[in-house]
Motif scaffolding. Sequence first.
Motif, mmCIF file in Angstrom:
data_model
loop_
_atom_site.group_PDB
_atom_site.id
_atom_site.type_symbol
_atom_site.label_atom_id
_atom_site.label_comp_id
_atom_site.label_asym_id
_atom_site.label_seq_id
_atom_site.Cartn_x
_atom_site.Cartn_y
_atom_site.Cartn_z
ATOM 1 N N GLU A 1 -9.598 -9.833 -0.038
ATOM 2 C CA GLU A 1 -10.533 -8.745 -0.324
ATOM 3 C C GLU A 1 -11.556 -9.143 -1.390
ATOM 4 O O GLU A 1 -12.733 -8.767 -1.305
ATOM 5 C CB GLU A 1 -9.760 -7.512 -0.790
ATOM 6 N N ASN B 1 1.128 3.930 -3.144
ATOM 7 C CA ASN B 1 0.776 5.328 -2.900
ATOM 8 C C ASN B 1 1.954 6.259 -3.180
ATOM 9 O O ASN B 1 1.785 7.340 -3.757
ATOM 10 C CB ASN B 1 0.293 5.512 -1.459
ATOM 11 N N ARG C 1 -4.869 -8.813 -0.499
ATOM 12 C CA ARG C 1 -5.463 -8.543 -1.810
ATOM 13 C C ARG C 1 -6.420 -9.672 -2.213
ATOM 14 O O ARG C 1 -7.541 -9.435 -2.661
ATOM 15 C CB ARG C 1 -4.361 -8.394 -2.870
ATOM 16 N N THR D 1 0.832 -1.203 0.000
ATOM 17 C CA THR D 1 0.000 0.000 0.000
ATOM 18 C C THR D 1 0.860 1.244 0.000
ATOM 19 O O THR D 1 0.638 2.180 -0.785
ATOM 20 C CB THR D 1 -0.927 0.018 1.234
ATOM 21 N N ASP E 1 -14.341 0.933 -6.976
ATOM 22 C CA ASP E 1 -13.956 0.985 -5.557
ATOM 23 C C ASP E 1 -13.476 -0.378 -5.064
ATOM 24 O O ASP E 1 -12.487 -0.470 -4.335
ATOM 25 C CB ASP E 1 -15.147 1.456 -4.707
ATOM 26 N N LYS E 2 -14.186 -1.431 -5.475
ATOM 27 C CA LYS E 2 -13.823 -2.784 -5.031
ATOM 28 C C LYS E 2 -12.447 -3.184 -5.550
ATOM 29 O O LYS E 2 -11.596 -3.675 -4.798
ATOM 30 C CB LYS E 2 -14.874 -3.783 -5.507
ATOM 31 N N GLY F 1 -4.073 -3.246 -1.674
ATOM 32 C CA GLY F 1 -3.929 -4.070 -0.470
ATOM 33 C C GLY F 1 -2.489 -4.164 -0.022
ATOM 34 O O GLY F 1 -1.562 -4.131 -0.823
ATOM 35 N N LYS F 2 -2.273 -4.307 1.275
ATOM 36 C CA LYS F 2 -0.918 -4.230 1.845
ATOM 37 C C LYS F 2 -0.018 -5.403 1.462
ATOM 38 O O LYS F 2 1.205 -5.290 1.460
ATOM 39 C CB LYS F 2 -0.975 -4.120 3.363
ATOM 40 N N ASN G 1 -10.129 -1.176 -6.646
ATOM 41 C CA ASN G 1 -9.130 -0.247 -6.119
ATOM 42 C C ASN G 1 -8.668 -0.681 -4.728
ATOM 43 O O ASN G 1 -7.469 -0.649 -4.415
ATOM 44 C CB ASN G 1 -9.709 1.167 -6.044
ATOM 45 N N THR G 2 -9.616 -1.109 -3.891
ATOM 46 C CA THR G 2 -9.267 -1.581 -2.547
ATOM 47 C C THR G 2 -8.370 -2.801 -2.628
ATOM 48 O O THR G 2 -7.400 -2.928 -1.872
ATOM 49 C CB THR G 2 -10.542 -1.921 -1.754
ATOM 50 N N MET G 3 -8.697 -3.717 -3.538
ATOM 51 C CA MET G 3 -7.862 -4.894 -3.731
ATOM 52 C C MET G 3 -6.476 -4.506 -4.222
ATOM 53 O O MET G 3 -5.456 -4.944 -3.680
ATOM 54 C CB MET G 3 -8.538 -5.832 -4.740
ATOM 55 N N TYR G 4 -6.423 -3.651 -5.223
ATOM 56 C CA TYR G 4 -5.158 -3.277 -5.872
ATOM 57 C C TYR G 4 -4.178 -2.665 -4.881
ATOM 58 O O TYR G 4 -2.976 -2.908 -4.949
ATOM 59 C CB TYR G 4 -5.443 -2.301 -7.006
#
Length: 222
Positions: A156, A124, A153, A120, A139-140, A147-148, A142-145
């Motif tokens: 999720e 970023n 990932r 993550t 959004d779904k 992931g830490k 993006n959250t996976m992509y």
Amino acid sequence: MSNKATPEQKAEKVRSFILVTREMIETHNFGDIHIRKIAEKAGFHNSTIYSYFKDADYLIALSSVKFFEKYSKALSELSTKDLSEEESFFEIWKLFCLNAFESPAIYNHFFLGRHSNDLTKIFNEYYALFPEEKQKHSDKINTMYFGKNLSVRCLEILKPLVNSENTRLTEDNLEIANKIIISVFKNLLATAIQKTGFELSEYSPEALTEEFLTSLKFVVNK
């Protein structure tokens, strides 16, 4: 007058190190990429790089994000499709595997290497430096992509399949299913690394991806 570098000057220097490292990733084995070589090619002293990055592996991981551009663009296209949770899950893994088995050393270093729990932060940091490369995802996705790590990932996009009529996933077996999926991927990625350069159809990215998807369906589907 102060000679202290401005934030933009610092960012520009970091970008220059990333661009140099990116070139080396394309022409060197990871074991041959060292801070000294990067600094020499960039025209700076070793200590300058250490003032910006934890170590060579972190700089390499940061520089590797560029090589996920094809994968990220494919996810962007997938974000526009009206798919069920199950269809989306398998498509995301298919896209990931096709790209991973095509560039196995890069994916191995990034997703399974020293800084594989810092993904993550790395993503970023990279997209703050190269915002023009950031793709628009749902959004779904993006959250996976972002992931830490690889396990987070996968989890999720696995969670929405729990208690689905088409899967065998429950709250009780979710974690073990996730571990099995990651283990299968690691084994096939190791095979892809070992067989890089072999002109054999059974070791092509497509063949390895199909093998992974077969295992994935066995783990997930009823």
